[in-house]
Write a protein that holds these residues in place. Structure first.
Motif, PDB file in Angstrom:
ATOM      1  N   ARG A   1     -25.059-102.159  31.294  1.00 40.98           N
ATOM      2  CA  ARG A   1     -23.709-101.590  31.285  1.00 40.98           C
ATOM      3  C   ARG A   1     -23.714-100.195  30.676  1.00 40.98           C
ATOM      4  NH1 ARG A   1     -22.156-107.012  30.084  1.00 40.98           N
ATOM      5  NH2 ARG A   1     -22.258-106.609  27.845  1.00 40.98           N
ATOM      6  N   HIS A   2     -24.498-100.027  29.625  1.00 38.55           N
ATOM      7  CA  HIS A   2     -24.579 -98.720  28.969  1.00 38.55           C
ATOM      8  C   HIS A   2     -25.205 -97.690  29.894  1.00 38.55           C
ATOM      9  CE1 HIS A   2     -24.704 -95.921  25.649  1.00 38.55           C
ATOM     10  NE2 HIS A   2     -26.011 -95.774  25.771  1.00 38.55           N
ATOM     11  N   ILE A   3     -26.281 -98.075  30.573  1.00 35.46           N
ATOM     12  CA  ILE A   3     -26.950 -97.153  31.497  1.00 35.46           C
ATOM     13  C   ILE A   3     -26.011 -96.750  32.633  1.00 35.46           C
ATOM     14  CG2 ILE A   3     -28.797 -96.991  33.227  1.00 35.46           C
ATOM     15  CD1 ILE A   3     -30.496 -98.752  31.310  1.00 35.46           C
ATOM     16  N   THR A   4     -25.293 -97.707  33.191  1.00 32.25           N
ATOM     17  CA  THR A   4     -24.403 -97.386  34.310  1.00 32.25           C
ATOM     18  C   THR A   4     -23.222 -96.533  33.863  1.00 32.25           C
ATOM     19  OG1 THR A   4     -23.292 -99.540  34.014  1.00 32.25           O
ATOM     20  CG2 THR A   4     -25.050 -99.411  35.654  1.00 32.25           C
TER      21      THR A   4
ATOM     22  N   ASP B   1     -27.562-102.119  42.401  1.00 34.54           N
ATOM     23  CA  ASP B   1     -26.840-100.842  42.323  1.00 34.54           C
ATOM     24  C   ASP B   1     -27.549 -99.833  43.224  1.00 34.54           C
ATOM     25  OD1 ASP B   1     -25.814 -98.304  41.541  1.00 34.54           O
ATOM     26  OD2 ASP B   1     -25.243 -99.122  39.593  1.00 34.54           O
ATOM     27  N   LYS B   2     -26.902 -99.446  44.312  1.00 28.97           N
ATOM     28  CA  LYS B   2     -27.530 -98.601  45.323  1.00 28.97           C
ATOM     29  C   LYS B   2     -27.832 -97.187  44.833  1.00 28.97           C
ATOM     30  CE  LYS B   2     -27.458-101.953  48.203  1.00 28.97           C
ATOM     31  NZ  LYS B   2     -28.717-102.711  48.441  1.00 28.97           N
ATOM     32  N   ARG B   3     -27.344 -96.828  43.657  1.00 25.45           N
ATOM     33  CA  ARG B   3     -27.652 -95.513  43.102  1.00 25.45           C
ATOM     34  C   ARG B   3     -29.059 -95.450  42.522  1.00 25.45           C
ATOM     35  NH1 ARG B   3     -22.840 -95.053  38.910  1.00 25.45           N
ATOM     36  NH2 ARG B   3     -23.639 -97.177  38.552  1.00 25.45           N
ATOM     37  N   PHE B   4     -29.664 -96.624  42.298  1.00 25.31           N
ATOM     38  CA  PHE B   4     -30.962 -96.700  41.624  1.00 25.31           C
ATOM     39  C   PHE B   4     -32.025 -97.253  42.547  1.00 25.31           C
ATOM     40  CE2 PHE B   4     -27.947 -96.595  38.170  1.00 25.31           C
ATOM     41  CZ  PHE B   4     -28.586 -95.867  37.176  1.00 25.31           C
ATOM     42  N   GLU B   5     -33.272 -97.084  42.135  1.00 18.27           N
ATOM     43  CA  GLU B   5     -34.396 -97.645  42.870  1.00 18.27           C
ATOM     44  C   GLU B   5     -35.451 -98.152  41.897  1.00 18.27           C
ATOM     45  OE1 GLU B   5     -36.516 -94.703  45.154  1.00 18.27           O
ATOM     46  OE2 GLU B   5     -35.964 -93.095  43.761  1.00 18.27           O
ATOM     47  N   ILE B   6     -36.152 -99.213  42.306  1.00 13.82           N
ATOM     48  CA  ILE B   6     -37.291 -99.735  41.575  1.00 13.82           C
ATOM     49  C   ILE B   6     -38.539 -99.003  42.049  1.00 13.82           C
ATOM     50  CG2 ILE B   6     -38.734-101.774  41.166  1.00 13.82           C
ATOM     51  CD1 ILE B   6     -36.128-101.951  39.710  1.00 13.82           C
ATOM     52  N   CYS B   7     -39.381 -98.574  41.109  1.00  9.27           N
ATOM     53  CA  CYS B   7     -40.489 -97.683  41.449  1.00  9.27           C
ATOM     54  C   CYS B   7     -41.856 -98.348  41.423  1.00  9.27           C
ATOM     55  CB  CYS B   7     -40.497 -96.491  40.496  1.00  9.27           C
ATOM     56  SG  CYS B   7     -38.947 -95.570  40.509  1.00  9.27           S
ATOM     57  N   ALA B   8     -41.955 -99.564  40.928  1.00 11.03           N
ATOM     58  CA  ALA B   8     -43.225-100.281  40.887  1.00 11.03           C
ATOM     59  C   ALA B   8     -42.930-101.769  40.841  1.00 11.03           C
ATOM     60  CB  ALA B   8     -44.062 -99.860  39.677  1.00 11.03           C
TER      61      ALA B   8
ATOM     62  N   PHE C   1     -37.840 -97.813  36.868  1.00 10.60           N
ATOM     63  CA  PHE C   1     -36.711 -97.549  37.751  1.00 10.60           C
ATOM     64  C   PHE C   1     -36.268 -96.103  37.587  1.00 10.60           C
ATOM     65  CE2 PHE C   1     -34.728 -98.217  33.748  1.00 10.60           C
ATOM     66  CZ  PHE C   1     -33.464 -97.647  33.785  1.00 10.60           C
ATOM     67  N   ARG C   2     -35.446 -95.649  38.504  1.00 15.90           N
ATOM     68  CA  ARG C   2     -34.923 -94.296  38.407  1.00 15.90           C
ATOM     69  C   ARG C   2     -33.630 -94.182  39.205  1.00 15.90           C
ATOM     70  NH1 ARG C   2     -36.221 -90.338  42.197  1.00 15.90           N
ATOM     71  NH2 ARG C   2     -36.822 -88.832  40.577  1.00 15.90           N
TER      72      ARG C   2
END
Length: 392
Positions: free
Chosen positions: A380-383, A310-317, A326-327
């Protein structure tokens, strides 16, 4: 052990406990055994495959009970009472099942230890992977000595709370040994994973440590509380806490055959925590415990793949074990608002951390019963909440 077997074994255990207490006065109140009797009676290592409940209970009578001082015996008149009752035992069972740790999120055990000890504490900056490296520790040690301070203790972490990062023990350990600084290794969460060979390279450098701690109650299927600690030289601990009132002296204390753990801690007593570890190790076996760890790591990797898709999010570590940081791309405020929506929905529960000044969401695979379908539903809930947030 599934729920059906737990029901059956639970009834059997209640019967065993009731029989034990009803007939306790027939047992010798104090054991007639030499210190160290237990060592040749139990294996040095956990079994590879699960063992039966019947075998374990037979060993309770064969191995454990002969060495027990029966504090609930009507012939026990030492010290003060160690209260026990049937209602309390039932509630203790329920407490163990609920497994509520009972804290608000603020991870601060090392900071609190410094306050208790009345010493100054400094935090060592980390690298881009949020791990402490040798060069920065060396620099801070030199600064402290130049300022007239005496560095004496360093806490390295394997599996940090915010991001499950791993400090570089191979760099840090030699520096601590050279500077005569006690290096403690905190592996509270990740330590359980070292039963799996593929994770043991993360332990490289452990030979430099003075002490090591991990919490089986976090990831090794032993309910709270159960924290295991190793020290290289036990005299360092015993010498600090040793107090010898007359009523606690016993004939074997100077024999070298017995380890008196009251000298290892501030509290005088402790629960029989090793018993539940013994049950878990034998009923799961090493292979079963390894499977549990690997399954939860795989579930974390599954969640990571959903986030990356999902390009709206990023992995941070880096995702190494069962934690995904993630954020939502964008401001800290946007991520704070997303977490508020998640909390308000009460469908899933997350807590945040801060990495490189950014507000980050932590997704830790925790429950023994978590399956892929739960991971998929959580995502699914998060999205869905993200869609609502971006529409506002």
């Amino acid at each position: 052990m599934d729920a059906a077997e737990f029901r059956r074994r639970g009834r059997e255990m209640v019967d065993y406990v009731a029989d034990y207490l009803e007939n306790i006065e027939q047992r010798p109140v104090y054991p007639d055994l030499e210190p160290g009797y237990l060592r040749p009676l139990i294996p040095a290592e956990a079994p590879l495959e699960p063992e039966t409940f019947e075998d374990i209970m037979r060993d309770v009578e064969r191995v454990i009970m002969p060495g027990v001082t029966h504090w609930q015996s009507p012939y026990f008149y030492a010290y003060f009472p160690a209260a026990s009752s049937f209602p309390a035992m039932l509630a203790d069972m329920l407490s163990g099942a609920i497994g509520c740790i009972g804290f608000s999120w603020a991870h601060s055990s090392v900071e609190r230890a410094a306050l208790i000890g009345g010493v100054m504490m400094r935090k060592v900056p980390t690298d881009n992977s949020y791990a402490v490296r040798g060069d920065m520790l060396k620099k801070m040690l030199e600064e402290d000595k130049s300022a007239g301070l005496i560095p004496f203790y360093f806490c390295a972490t394997l599996g940090t709370t915010p991001s499950c990062a791993f400090d570089r023990l191979t760099e840090l350990g030699p520096i601590c040994n050279e500077e005569n600084v006690w290096m403690h290794v905190d592996a509270a969460y990740a330590g359980s994973a070292f039963i799996c060979p593929e994770f043991r390279p993360l332990l490289n450098g452990i030979e430099f440590a003075n002490s090591f701690n991990f919490n089986p109650h976090k990831w090794l299927l032993v309910n709270f509380d159960c924290s295991a600690m190793w020290v290289k030289n036990r005299a360092d601990i015993i010498g600090a806490f040793k107090v010898e009132p007359l009523y606690l002296k016993h004939e074997n204390q100077e024999s070298g055959l017995v380890t008196d753990y009251r000298h290892w801690q501030i509290p005088l007593g402790r629960r029989f925590r090793s018993l539940k570890m013994w049950f878990v190790f034998r009923m799961y076996g090493l292979n079963g415990l390894q499977s549990h760890i690997r399954k939860q790591v795989a579930l974390a990797k599954e969640f990571e793949s959903l986030v990356r898709a999902d390009k709206r999010f990023e992995i941070c570590a880096e995702v190494i074990m069962g934690l995904v940081c993630f954020r939502l791309k964008g401001s800290n405020e946007r991520n704070q608002n997303l977490l508020k929506k998640i909390a308000k929905s009460r469908e899933i529960h997350l807590v945040p951390c801060q990495l490189s000044g950014r507000f980050v969401l932590r997704f830790a695979v925790c429950a023994r019963t978590t399956e892929s379908r739960h991971i998929q539903q959580a995502w699914r809930h998060i999205t869905q909440l993200t869609f609502e947030l971006l529409q506002d």
